[in-house]
Design a protein around this motif. Structure first.
Motif, PDB file in Angstrom:
ATOM      1  N   ARG A 171       5.740  10.005  -0.631  1.00 56.41           N
ATOM      2  CA  ARG A 171       4.836   8.891  -0.895  1.00 56.41           C
ATOM      3  C   ARG A 171       5.404   7.729  -0.089  1.00 56.41           C
ATOM      4  NH1 ARG A 171      -0.281   8.358  -2.751  1.00 56.41           N
ATOM      5  NH2 ARG A 171      -0.592   6.314  -3.699  1.00 56.41           N
ATOM      6  N   PHE A 172       4.657   7.295   0.912  1.00 56.14           N
ATOM      7  CA  PHE A 172       5.208   6.217   1.760  1.00 56.14           C
ATOM      8  C   PHE A 172       4.740   4.858   1.261  1.00 56.14           C
ATOM      9  CE2 PHE A 172       1.162   7.219   3.874  1.00 56.14           C
ATOM     10  CZ  PHE A 172       0.628   5.956   4.024  1.00 56.14           C
ATOM     11  N   LYS A 173       5.413   3.857   1.746  1.00 58.25           N
ATOM     12  CA  LYS A 173       5.058   2.492   1.356  1.00 58.25           C
ATOM     13  C   LYS A 173       4.820   1.649   2.605  1.00 58.25           C
ATOM     14  CE  LYS A 173       7.429   0.338  -2.019  1.00 58.25           C
ATOM     15  NZ  LYS A 173       8.547  -0.466  -2.621  1.00 58.25           N
ATOM     16  N   VAL A 185       0.864  -1.179   0.000  1.00 60.10           N
ATOM     17  CA  VAL A 185       0.000   0.000   0.000  1.00 60.10           C
ATOM     18  C   VAL A 185       0.899   1.227   0.000  1.00 60.10           C
ATOM     19  CG1 VAL A 185      -1.647   1.340   1.377  1.00 60.10           C
ATOM     20  CG2 VAL A 185      -1.924  -1.141   1.158  1.00 60.10           C
ATOM     21  N   GLU A 186       0.589   2.140  -0.907  1.00 66.64           N
ATOM     22  CA  GLU A 186       1.324   3.397  -0.891  1.00 66.64           C
ATOM     23  C   GLU A 186       0.356   4.520  -0.556  1.00 66.64           C
ATOM     24  OE1 GLU A 186       5.014   3.145  -3.768  1.00 66.64           O
ATOM     25  OE2 GLU A 186       3.177   2.529  -4.809  1.00 66.64           O
ATOM     26  N   GLY A 187       0.923   5.598  -0.019  1.00 58.53           N
ATOM     27  CA  GLY A 187       0.055   6.705   0.353  1.00 58.53           C
ATOM     28  C   GLY A 187       0.841   7.993   0.464  1.00 58.53           C
ATOM     29  N   ASN A 188       0.099   9.082   0.506  1.00 56.27           N
ATOM     30  CA  ASN A 188       0.733  10.384   0.695  1.00 56.27           C
ATOM     31  C   ASN A 188       1.027  10.609   2.166  1.00 56.27           C
ATOM     32  OD1 ASN A 188       0.526  10.976  -2.021  1.00 56.27           O
ATOM     33  ND2 ASN A 188      -1.447  12.015  -1.785  1.00 56.27           N
ATOM     34  N   GLY A 189       2.262  10.956   2.420  1.00 57.53           N
ATOM     35  CA  GLY A 189       2.651  11.238   3.784  1.00 57.53           C
ATOM     36  C   GLY A 189       3.362  12.570   3.864  1.00 57.53           C
ATOM     37  N   VAL A 190       3.558  13.026   5.066  1.00 58.31           N
ATOM     38  CA  VAL A 190       4.401  14.193   5.291  1.00 58.31           C
ATOM     39  C   VAL A 190       5.448  13.810   6.321  1.00 58.31           C
ATOM     40  CG1 VAL A 190       2.896  16.096   4.617  1.00 58.31           C
ATOM     41  CG2 VAL A 190       2.633  15.073   6.859  1.00 58.31           C
ATOM     42  N   VAL A 191       6.631  14.353   6.101  1.00 62.37           N
ATOM     43  CA  VAL A 191       7.735  14.038   6.988  1.00 62.37           C
ATOM     44  C   VAL A 191       8.190  15.337   7.639  1.00 62.37           C
ATOM     45  CG1 VAL A 191      10.152  13.329   7.027  1.00 62.37           C
ATOM     46  CG2 VAL A 191       8.484  11.959   5.794  1.00 62.37           C
ATOM     47  N   ILE A 192       8.416  15.272   8.940  1.00 62.14           N
ATOM     48  CA  ILE A 192       8.915  16.454   9.644  1.00 62.14           C
ATOM     49  C   ILE A 192      10.279  16.810   9.071  1.00 62.14           C
ATOM     50  CG2 ILE A 192       9.745  17.308  11.874  1.00 62.14           C
ATOM     51  CD1 ILE A 192       7.652  15.428  13.181  1.00 62.14           C
ATOM     52  N   ASP A 193      10.402  18.048   8.686  1.00 62.68           N
ATOM     53  CA  ASP A 193      11.644  18.532   8.095  1.00 62.68           C
ATOM     54  C   ASP A 193      12.638  18.793   9.229  1.00 62.68           C
ATOM     55  OD1 ASP A 193      13.631  19.818   6.797  1.00 62.68           O
ATOM     56  OD2 ASP A 193      12.447  21.566   6.203  1.00 62.68           O
ATOM     57  N   ASN A 194      13.697  18.002   9.277  1.00 64.74           N
ATOM     58  CA  ASN A 194      14.643  18.178  10.393  1.00 64.74           C
ATOM     59  C   ASN A 194      15.860  19.001   9.995  1.00 64.74           C
ATOM     60  OD1 ASN A 194      16.004  16.405   8.825  1.00 64.74           O
ATOM     61  ND2 ASN A 194      16.153  14.777  10.349  1.00 64.74           N
ATOM     62  N   SER A 195      15.731  19.720   8.873  1.00 64.66           N
ATOM     63  CA  SER A 195      16.889  20.473   8.384  1.00 64.66           C
ATOM     64  C   SER A 195      17.271  21.608   9.336  1.00 64.66           C
ATOM     65  CB  SER A 195      16.600  21.033   6.998  1.00 64.66           C
ATOM     66  OG  SER A 195      15.462  21.877   7.055  1.00 64.66           O
TER      67      SER A 195
END
Lengths: 645, 645
Positions: free
Chosen positions: B622-624, B593-603
């Motif tokens: 896009r996560f898996k 299953v794939e889906g739209n995700g958001v990742v916390i920007d740790n920059s």
């Protein structure tokens, strides 16, 4: 800080120092005498009476129970120094008399071994806490001598310290060993400072140098004891007992958190007093790791109750947390020494964080109930029913079987004045670490200066200093260095002298002003206090997707009493619109923070239905947060520091 | 189900049943013989050899080690029943011979007491597992007898059971007692069913009735043993050992999860066989509590590793979880009995959930590595460095010192055909609980019927049944009842008979069709498989603000291998747009299953900076996600079932 006099005059803190004097100290004396109903008995006084031959019986409590009396005496000393109290001094003198009666001819002093295992002294340095208890004795003795000028406890201490110095070291026939619980090292530094006897400094240095050397003493000792230990089974845990590596080689903070920071405190003392660069580098390295990667936002350290220990970088669970009160107190001790080693504001930032949050929160407003563990997330039912959380109490306790924390709070709060200023030897620099209403008197160039600090912290950032020159002999030059707190504000503090804004130089986080001060000069230090949402480093998994509220030095939390339950259903709204307001009736008066939140709508859930397709029905609410240090003073309920956003 | 023959013919499941036959069973035989390198030794066979007088030595392993051999023999029996294998049967016969040699004259059989504490038999029912081991012996014996017709192990069992029956009960001189680990109760029901001897049923019922009565046997026994126990210190924990209350009075599931569900399994058997209403109500009450308030979405039960136990309602932490493999297997045993008590689809729903997720995930694709604990959130560094999570392994282990789980998986997967259908006594109703390709042959009204089920589960919801009437004697009436799975789909399954859509009646979650079936009738049962986001009840604090992905019976998870780390930084996008696709190369083939995700920007984060003002910089990704049961089959890494939204 020779001849520097400091006294606290502060609405916020005097409430606590008074509480210590009028309630905590008398209450803890009752506790030490086993006179608190329904509380765990202490056995402390009773043990000393038995050891002194005044009573018959078995030793009671933990093997390190003596230290509770010593810590109480230290707190008493601080109190007497600030406010004489002949009655209290009398009680303390009698306790000291008793301690003297329990001391052996050769200087040895430990009620456990005297009562329970005579002849077995020094056979279990790994666990038996003899040197640890000695350390607390020395700290009490130094404080009591300073407060009262009475030498009795100091003499008891020196006799014991001399015995220890004769037994431990590298000479033939001496034990090449050290204590399983660091404490004597920092205490010996104090004993050296009070007596001027370098042999105590050298003994401290010896213990620090010996620790973690190979072959490992604790392993050898364990073999000699037939591979037995008192508590845990199996081989000694060298990390927990700070014996895994020589101190100068330790890369990160590991093991029992209190042991660790007590050790680091002595290391910082010795690095300063000896100029040992490797030791100083170790202190800085361990500091960066402890406070940068293993510290809760409340200033708590030690993530796991198993071994009361550090775990590893960024592992800071909020619910199965430990964050022992004593560990934060030790962190404050350490931070204080780091400041003396180098005046960098980050040390004071951490000191302040731990003080206003973890430590202050550990004591109830009544001064009679304490937290040992200081959680950032509480679900009372889990504390009662999940063995993983039995150690997390939703309500402060009257006393503990292992009651290291309450007297530690008393001695810290009782000596808080020692944490506010550093005045250089020659009085040419006055450094202000903490903004606590107080008076500091010192000399420079033969002139006596008094600075009066007024502060409205933690509620308001207005800080004022009034400079008084005691004699009318013209202006006096010195540098005033004011800490710029790391409260994450985007604004810079404003410095005004006699009403005029003044530009200041920044040196390692301190605003410095060097000038010829006149009598009556007024300094205003206007600190921007904003109500902010704070995020944790993304590597701290437990706080991902969450924010904490901080306002000035205070971390906030939400409680069930204000917001219902389950608190986990509450999250921050897209636009939280945080507002702060004075609530003079709430919990003795505080600033509360309110904000826009959303609550998961549980109307679609049938009782007993565990899972169903996700709907995003949400209800808007205005939530209320209170300062973390005030949590748990109402009905037991859920509490949460980190809120989902 | 008299004369009902069932065999599995299913691409998905035959991989596992074959794995059990060709790998798990031979591998576990090596393990029982201590021939696996670098794995914890089992000592099982060695203990029997010593007890039989064929070897000298000390007893090895846990006190209940005998049960590992019995569970392995049970798995062998199921394998032989489905696929004869003379060589394997020979090995099993020799093992049975050995067991016989270890049995005492009077029927007693337990290698621990024979080797280590002769004369102390039955003195520690609380912990010593004698009746527990007996139970596994009986289960193996029944299975082996059914598979091979050989009575040797059954005779050994009956002799032992008869001894037990003579020792326990309410007659003068008998022990009024029961085992600290329920198991013999359900096994005695099987022994009764295999032999027809009612005394075994009565003995089971006696144990069930006696349990939890007052005065408490375990407390009395503990006093007799001088207040000593083998493991935990202090007074016996009656909840953990299922002795806190008479079973009919238990309001909620508490204590050791495996003990609990083994007990409930026997209770359900006895409620059905005796018609005891109170017992049935207790089963239903405990079922509602266990599966409605104390079950992970993966079908795992038992939230804490301390006591391997249930904690309390809605306490389901994902990271310090236990969710023992054996507990889920026991839950499946119990669900199976509940289905026999009443054909309600919710029992089969739970059975399927535990099977496809917790249980299937416990075994590696190679059949040689196993999880004991089945976490829903894994941070490998925490498993290695935090004592709170040492029990949570990020990698399946070769074997365990306490290796109850691997042979339990083998015996469950080896007998999976028994979980698919229920055919009523008279053959008038065929109920399909699980959609697993298989053949069921039964008789009704003197006619032999064969139903072939084809299924593409768990990937595809297309299920087909072909009905064959063996003789040409006209149509046969019976009811076909097909479970309507609770996969949370908003659509209803479609039923087609011979290509025509047919309306169906729903009875307790089963679609029922009663008709005169003709030879060659084709039934299609089209189950809507949707990829859904599932929420947990808001009272489950650990999952607040999070969703899990479920597709058909499969729960999904994200792994570091596909999504990087820290996984905690990943959350679901506002519009996740989940898509499912076949990945035939991945982990032996699965639907991802794939889906739209958001990742916390740790920059914006500096190394060593723990806290800073919240910014909401996010990166779209896009996560898996992969099926949970496949996790941990690549490089060790983080894993997460519940995703923030």
């Amino acid at each position: 800080m020779k001849d520097t006099q400091i006294s606290i005059k502060d609405d916020f803190w005097n409430e606590y120092t008074e509480l210590v004097r009028t309630t905590v100290i008398p209450y803890q004396w009752e506790a030490l005498n086993d006179r608190i109903q329904d509380a765990e008995p202490s056995y402390s006084i009773r043990n000393f009476r038995i050891a002194a031959g005044l009573e018959k019986g078995e030793f009671g409590g933990w093997i390190f129970q003596d230290s509770d009396l010593y810590k109480w005496l230290e707190a008493v000393a601080y109190s007497l120094e600030r406010q004489p109290d002949p009655e209290l001094e009398n009680i303390a003198d009698e306790a000291i008399e008793l301690i003297g009666q329990a001391q052996h001819e050769n200087g040895y002093l430990n009620t456990y071994f005297t009562i329970q295992e005579p002849g077995k002294e020094w056979s279990n340095l790994y666990e038996a806490h003899e040197l640890y208890c000695a350390g607390h004795l020395f700290e009490a003795a130094v404080a009591y001598y300073r407060a009262t000028g009475k030498r009795k406890l100091l003499d008891i201490s020196c006799r014991f310290a001399d015995l220890i110095a004769s037994l431990f070291g590298k000479e033939p026939g001496q034990m090449q060993a050290y204590c399983g619980h660091p404490e004597v090292e920092l205490a010996l530094v104090k004993l050296y400072q009070a007596t001027g006897e370098e042999r105590y400094l050298n003994l401290s240095l010896y213990f620090i140098d010996e620790r973690g050397s190979k072959p490992n003493y604790f392993l050898e000792e364990w073999e000699r004891r037939g591979r037995t230990t008192i508590w845990a089974q199996g081989e000694p845990n060298l990390e927990v007992y700070q014996s895994h590596l020589p101190v100068r080689e330790q890369p990160v903070a590991v093991g029992h958190a209190v042991r660790a920071v007590y050790l680091y405190t002595a290391m910082a003392d010795l690095a300063r007093l000896t100029g040992d660069v490797k030791l100083r580098e170790a202190c800085e390295r361990l500091w960066a790791n402890t406070t940068g990667k293993q510290m809760y936002i409340t200033g708590g350290i030690g993530a796991t109750h198993l071994g009361e220990a550090f775990t590893f970088d960024h592992d800071l669970p909020n619910d199965i947390v430990y964050a022992e009160t004593c560990a934060s107190i030790g962190l404050i001790f350490w931070a204080r020494r780091m400041l003396q080693l180098e005046a960098k504001s980050e040390y004071a930032d951490v000191m302040e964080r731990a003080l206003y949050n973890n430590v202050l929160g550990s004591m109830a407003k009544d001064g009679k109930h304490f937290f040992y563990v200081n959680p950032l997330e509480v679900w009372p039912e889990a504390s009662a029913k999940s063995p993983d959380k039995f150690h997390v109490k939703p309500v402060r306790q009257k006393w503990f079987g292992c009651s290291c924390c309450p007297p530690n709070v008393a001695r810290l709060l009782g000596s808080l004045d020692e944490y506010i200023y550093d005045v250089s030897e020659d009085g040419s620099t006055v450094r202000v670490h903490l903004f606590i209403g107080s008076e500091v008197a010192f000399e420079t160039g033969g002139r006596k200066i008094v600075i009066n600090q007024k502060s409205e912290l933690p509620w308001n950032g207005q800080v004022e200093f009034k400079i008084s020159l005691q004699e009318d002999k013209g202006d006096v030059p010195f540098m005033l260095a004011l800490r710029i707190p790391n409260w994450f504000s985007s604004k810079e503090p404003v410095l005004k002298i006699n009403g005029e804004s003044v530009r200041y130089h920044v040196d390692k986080g301190y605003a410095t002003v060097y000038r010829e001060w006149q009598d009556g000069d007024q300094v205003e230090w206007l600190l921007p206090i904003e109500t902010l949402l704070i995020a944790a480093n993304p590597l701290i998994r437990a706080d991902a997707g969450k924010a904490a509220i901080q306002r000035g030095p205070l971390v906030y939390c939400v409680e069930e009493a204000d917001n219902g339950k389950p608190l986990a259903s509450l999250s921050l709204a897209e636009v939280p619109e945080l507002s702060a307001s004075k609530a003079s009736e709430l919990l003795g008066g505080c600033v509360v923070v309110e904000g826009n939140g959303v609550v998961i709508d549980n109307s679609g859930w049938v009782e007993g239905q565990p899972y169903q397709p996700l709907t995003k029905h949400r209800e808007s609410v205005r939530f209320k947060a209170i300062p973390y240090y005030l949590w748990g003073n109402r009905e037991p309920g859920e509490m949460n520091v980190w809120l989902r956003y």
